[in-house]
Write an enzyme that holds these catalytic residues in place. Structure first.
Site, PDB file in Angstrom:
ATOM      1  CB  SER A 136     -11.637 -56.016 -44.417  1.00 49.72           C
ATOM      2  OG  SER A 136     -12.019 -57.284 -44.894  1.00 49.72           O
ATOM      3  CG  ASP A 294     -14.630 -59.951 -37.785  1.00 50.75           C
ATOM      4  OD1 ASP A 294     -15.134 -60.770 -38.571  1.00 50.75           O
ATOM      5  OD2 ASP A 294     -13.746 -59.143 -38.113  1.00 50.75           O
ATOM      6  CG  HIS A 324     -15.347 -58.416 -41.344  1.00 43.25           C
ATOM      7  ND1 HIS A 324     -14.083 -58.514 -40.823  1.00 43.25           N
ATOM      8  CD2 HIS A 324     -15.206 -57.934 -42.615  1.00 43.25           C
ATOM      9  CE1 HIS A 324     -13.199 -58.116 -41.727  1.00 43.25           C
ATOM     10  NE2 HIS A 324     -13.848 -57.758 -42.822  1.00 43.25           N
TER      11      HIS A 324
END
EC number: 2.3.1.31
Length: 344
Positions: A136, A294, A324
């Site tokens: 991320s 995601d 995610h």
């Protein structure tokens, strides 16, 4: 495993992309394991937006003794991001006048965070890194670190992160920032100076974000339409729990600063408008992982990064219903991919 408590280094005269000069920046970091005699076994782990230096805790099963990022084998470093609230200089750090920076804290970029960690590398005496790894926002940081390091990183692993952020993600970030700013206790970011804390705004921002971290199918299957009370659904209780957890440990202005940095993430400015050219200085050995469900950074967007990286690129999709957050929760699948990557 040798785990050291969080350490702090001080870096003088650090200049951000926005043109702000810090007299002193403190960088908090945690290390695991031992740096070998050749200084060739260092691995930099980059945390996500609300992460911290304790990589073995928030990435349990991936970082630790005998894990994919084996702390008995590698010297693992995890630094708190510039603008954070876990030891590195951020909005609640004191300015020269003895008051917190608050609204005076400058805009920082993902590239600023990576450059600060390159300065930390010099202090630690690490000239080359075996790998840099993150997911991320941590994946964006890992990518920028590899691009800035000039061949001093052998391997780069980017999980659930793109080469640049697009309009949908910018829109989600805007709503989170507005939620904090509209809290009457926000005081334009100077809430600490007046003894306030915009907990409701931060909590709402976290709830908005969490809907992008998880997948709609997973939420539907997990909670359905079940209620805790007449007008209180189980999914509402779940989101309230997520809000309370974050407000107990995180700073709202740090959340704004870091969210803006990820919102503005784009490897092309200052390099080339052509993505392949912009990435050409990166590692020659890359692992890129996306999560099948995601909806924050969908697989197609992450795969675009993989298609344009130089050298060897191993692109994989982690099959997960979670969304995610799968880069954190699917420890077995992530470990298998990362462990194989580090070994080859």
């Amino acid at each position: 495993m040798t785990a050291q408590s969080t350490s702090v280094e001080r870096i003088l005269g650090f200049v951000t992309d926005s043109g702000f000069t810090f007299g002193t920046v403190e960088v908090a970091y945690e290390t695991y394991g031992e740096l070998n005699a050749e200084r060739s076994n260092a691995v930099l782990v980059e945390h996500a937006l609300t992460g911290d230096t304790a990589a073995a805790e928030w990435w349990s099963g991936v970082v630790g003794p005998g894990a994919a990022i084996d702390t008995d084998r590698y010297f693992v470093v995890c630094a708190n991001a510039l603008g954070g609230c876990s030891g590195t200089t951020g909005p609640q750090s004191l300015c020269d006048d003895g008051l917190p920076y608050g609204s005076r804290f400058p805009a920082v970029s993902i590239r600023d965070m990576a450059r600060l960690e390159l300065n930390l590398s010099q202090i630690l005496g690490i000239e080359t890194w075996h790998a840099v790894i993150g997911g991320s926002m941590g994946g964006a940081r890992a990518l920028e670190f590899a691009l800035l390091a000039g061949g001093k990183v052998a391997k780069c692993a980017v999980l659930a992160a793109p080469a640049f952020v697009e309009a949908d993600q910018i829109a989600w970030a805007m709503m989170q920032e507005r939620a904090i700013q509209l809290d009457p206790d926000y005081f334009a970011g100077d809430y600490s100076a007046v003894g306030r804390f915009p907990a409701q705004g931060l909590g709402l921002a976290r709830q908005i974000a969490h809907l992008t971290y998880r997948n709609d199918v997973e939420l539907n299957q997990r909670f359905s339409r079940r209620r805790r009370a007449e007008d209180y659904y189980e999914v509402t209780s779940y989101l309230d729990h997520q809000a309370k957890k974050l407000t107990a440990r995180f700073d709202p202005q740090s959340y704004v600063i870091l969210s803006r940095a990820l919102r503005d993430h784009d490897v092309r400015p200052g390099r080339s408008p052509d993505l392949r050219t912009a990435l050409s200085a990166g590692c020659r050995d890359n692992l890129v992982l996306s999560v099948s469900s995601d909806r924050l950074f969908p697989p197609d967007q992450v795969e675009m990064l993989a298609r344009n990286l130089p050298g060897r690129v191993d692109y994989r999709v982690i099959d997960s219903p979670v969304g995610h957050d799968g880069f954190l929760t699917e420890a077995a699948a992530v470990s298998a991919a990362v462990g194989e990557f580090l070994d080859t």
